[in-house]
Design a protein around this motif. Sequence first.
Motif, PDB file in Angstrom:
ATOM      1  N   VAL A  80       0.874  -1.171   0.000  1.00  0.00           N
ATOM      2  CA  VAL A  80       0.000   0.000   0.000  1.00  0.00           C
ATOM      3  C   VAL A  80       0.908   1.216   0.000  1.00  0.00           C
ATOM      4  N   ASP A  81       0.731   2.061  -1.002  1.00  0.00           N
ATOM      5  CA  ASP A  81       1.599   3.218  -1.184  1.00  0.00           C
ATOM      6  C   ASP A  81       1.013   4.506  -0.626  1.00  0.00           C
ATOM      7  N   GLY A  82      -0.255   4.483  -0.238  1.00  0.00           N
ATOM      8  CA  GLY A  82      -0.851   5.676   0.329  1.00  0.00           C
ATOM      9  C   GLY A  82      -2.327   5.472   0.621  1.00  0.00           C
ATOM     10  N   VAL A  83      -2.827   6.257   1.585  1.00  0.00           N
ATOM     11  CA  VAL A  83      -4.240   6.215   1.962  1.00  0.00           C
ATOM     12  C   VAL A  83      -4.706   7.645   2.176  1.00  0.00           C
ATOM     13  N   ARG A  84      -5.820   7.990   1.528  1.00  0.00           N
ATOM     14  CA  ARG A  84      -6.482   9.271   1.757  1.00  0.00           C
ATOM     15  C   ARG A  84      -7.855   8.949   2.309  1.00  0.00           C
ATOM     16  N   ALA A  85      -8.173   9.511   3.475  1.00  0.00           N
ATOM     17  CA  ALA A  85      -9.449   9.182   4.124  1.00  0.00           C
ATOM     18  C   ALA A  85     -10.284  10.430   4.344  1.00  0.00           C
ATOM     19  N   SER A  86     -11.594  10.235   4.220  1.00  0.00           N
ATOM     20  CA  SER A  86     -12.546  11.317   4.487  1.00  0.00           C
ATOM     21  C   SER A  86     -12.695  11.509   5.992  1.00  0.00           C
ATOM     22  N   GLU A  87     -13.296  12.623   6.340  1.00  0.00           N
ATOM     23  CA  GLU A  87     -13.738  12.807   7.711  1.00  0.00           C
ATOM     24  C   GLU A  87     -14.949  11.900   7.914  1.00  0.00           C
ATOM     25  N   PRO A  88     -15.111  11.336   9.098  1.00  0.00           N
ATOM     26  CA  PRO A  88     -16.285  10.490   9.343  1.00  0.00           C
ATOM     27  C   PRO A  88     -17.583  11.296   9.367  1.00  0.00           C
ATOM     28  N   VAL A  89     -18.648  10.645   8.931  1.00  0.00           N
ATOM     29  CA  VAL A  89     -19.990  11.228   8.990  1.00  0.00           C
ATOM     30  C   VAL A  89     -20.896  10.244   9.721  1.00  0.00           C
ATOM     31  N   GLU A  90     -21.895  10.764  10.388  1.00  0.00           N
ATOM     32  CA  GLU A  90     -22.826   9.891  11.103  1.00  0.00           C
ATOM     33  C   GLU A  90     -24.036   9.597  10.230  1.00  0.00           C
ATOM     34  N   SER A  91     -24.523   8.359  10.319  1.00  0.00           N
ATOM     35  CA  SER A  91     -25.707   7.976   9.547  1.00  0.00           C
ATOM     36  C   SER A  91     -26.554   7.004  10.348  1.00  0.00           C
TER      37      SER A  91
ATOM     38  N   LEU B 215     -16.823  11.428  -2.244  1.00  0.00           N
ATOM     39  CA  LEU B 215     -16.742  12.671  -2.982  1.00  0.00           C
ATOM     40  C   LEU B 215     -15.873  13.695  -2.244  1.00  0.00           C
ATOM     41  N   ALA B 216     -15.914  13.694  -0.920  1.00  0.00           N
ATOM     42  CA  ALA B 216     -15.090  14.615  -0.136  1.00  0.00           C
ATOM     43  C   ALA B 216     -13.603  14.343  -0.328  1.00  0.00           C
ATOM     44  N   VAL B 217     -13.245  13.088  -0.567  1.00  0.00           N
ATOM     45  CA  VAL B 217     -11.844  12.722  -0.760  1.00  0.00           C
ATOM     46  C   VAL B 217     -11.424  12.864  -2.221  1.00  0.00           C
ATOM     47  N   ASP B 218     -12.359  12.617  -3.136  1.00  0.00           N
ATOM     48  CA  ASP B 218     -12.063  12.653  -4.568  1.00  0.00           C
ATOM     49  C   ASP B 218     -13.232  13.286  -5.321  1.00  0.00           C
ATOM     50  N   PRO B 219     -13.185  14.609  -5.536  1.00  0.00           N
ATOM     51  CA  PRO B 219     -14.290  15.305  -6.201  1.00  0.00           C
ATOM     52  C   PRO B 219     -14.567  14.826  -7.627  1.00  0.00           C
ATOM     53  N   ASP B 220     -13.618  14.137  -8.239  1.00  0.00           N
ATOM     54  CA  ASP B 220     -13.793  13.638  -9.610  1.00  0.00           C
ATOM     55  C   ASP B 220     -14.075  12.141  -9.650  1.00  0.00           C
ATOM     56  N   ALA B 221     -14.455  11.561  -8.526  1.00  0.00           N
ATOM     57  CA  ALA B 221     -14.646  10.112  -8.421  1.00  0.00           C
ATOM     58  C   ALA B 221     -15.700   9.600  -9.400  1.00  0.00           C
ATOM     59  N   VAL B 222     -15.431   8.375  -9.878  1.00  0.00           N
ATOM     60  CA  VAL B 222     -16.352   7.678 -10.775  1.00  0.00           C
ATOM     61  C   VAL B 222     -16.569   6.279 -10.219  1.00  0.00           C
ATOM     62  N   LEU B 223     -17.829   5.890 -10.074  1.00  0.00           N
ATOM     63  CA  LEU B 223     -18.186   4.546  -9.641  1.00  0.00           C
ATOM     64  C   LEU B 223     -18.450   3.725 -10.905  1.00  0.00           C
ATOM     65  N   PRO B 224     -17.601   2.712 -11.176  1.00  0.00           N
ATOM     66  CA  PRO B 224     -17.797   1.917 -12.396  1.00  0.00           C
ATOM     67  C   PRO B 224     -19.225   1.383 -12.504  1.00  0.00           C
ATOM     68  N   GLY B 225     -19.786   1.548 -13.695  1.00  0.00           N
ATOM     69  CA  GLY B 225     -21.141   1.074 -13.947  1.00  0.00           C
ATOM     70  C   GLY B 225     -22.225   2.052 -13.537  1.00  0.00           C
TER      71      GLY B 225
ATOM     72  N   ARG C  37     -22.780  13.098  -9.436  1.00  0.00           N
ATOM     73  CA  ARG C  37     -24.099  12.988 -10.069  1.00  0.00           C
ATOM     74  C   ARG C  37     -24.943  11.899  -9.405  1.00  0.00           C
ATOM     75  N   ALA C  38     -24.311  10.785  -9.055  1.00  0.00           N
ATOM     76  CA  ALA C  38     -25.036   9.696  -8.378  1.00  0.00           C
ATOM     77  C   ALA C  38     -25.569  10.177  -7.031  1.00  0.00           C
ATOM     78  N   LEU C  39     -24.768  10.936  -6.310  1.00  0.00           N
ATOM     79  CA  LEU C  39     -25.198  11.463  -5.010  1.00  0.00           C
ATOM     80  C   LEU C  39     -26.336  12.457  -5.188  1.00  0.00           C
ATOM     81  N   ALA C  40     -26.256  13.301  -6.195  1.00  0.00           N
ATOM     82  CA  ALA C  40     -27.332  14.275  -6.453  1.00  0.00           C
ATOM     83  C   ALA C  40     -28.631  13.549  -6.788  1.00  0.00           C
ATOM     84  N   ARG C  41     -28.557  12.493  -7.606  1.00  0.00           N
ATOM     85  CA  ARG C  41     -29.768  11.711  -7.939  1.00  0.00           C
ATOM     86  C   ARG C  41     -30.337  11.070  -6.677  1.00  0.00           C
TER      87      ARG C  41
END
Length: 177
Positions: free
Chosen positions: A51-62, A152-162, A168-172
């Motif tokens: 593992v060459d690196g890890v970028r993590a979001s801030e936690p959110v409650e759900s 999205l907070a960690v990667d604003p350009d993220a794409v979920l395959p398929g 856009r997925a979050l907005a929908r």
Amino acid sequence: MNRRLAQGFHGDAPRVRHVPVEAVVALGANLGDRHATIAAAVDELSRLPLVDGVRASEPVESVAVTLDGPDASAPAYLNAVAIVTTRLAPSVLLGYLHAIEERHGRERRVRWGDRTLDLDLVAYGDLRSDDPALQLPHPRAGERDFVLGPWLAVDPDAVLPGVGRVDRALARLRGDR
């Protein structure tokens, strides 16, 4: 999917990739010291071999999600997403995720039950797999704002395959079309 491809090896070569890939790991906990558990799990991810690196979001409650849907009476979850740059094959990474869960007391007695720690391999580059042992991308990731928002907070350009772009997925999902 060809299991050998999913494991990332050819012939007798070890199960590692030579080119790093970004894997998306969703983290969740609703039992115990959730903040400490999530932080420890992120640290453990960063110390995995290859593992060459890890970028993590801030936690959110759900709210907890059960087989019957959201359950406000269950302990709330703390969720985060980590993007792991790795040369581990996806099946090997998944094995490490399960080992980290076990070290934190994860018990698999009730499907979608309360958890000290839950680590899901959401995506592994653009790899797709319908193997029951390694479904990629995670079949319900596009339906979970507690995954998409932190990702999205960690990667604003993220794409979920398929599915497509995570923003856009979050907005929908939130009805923002």
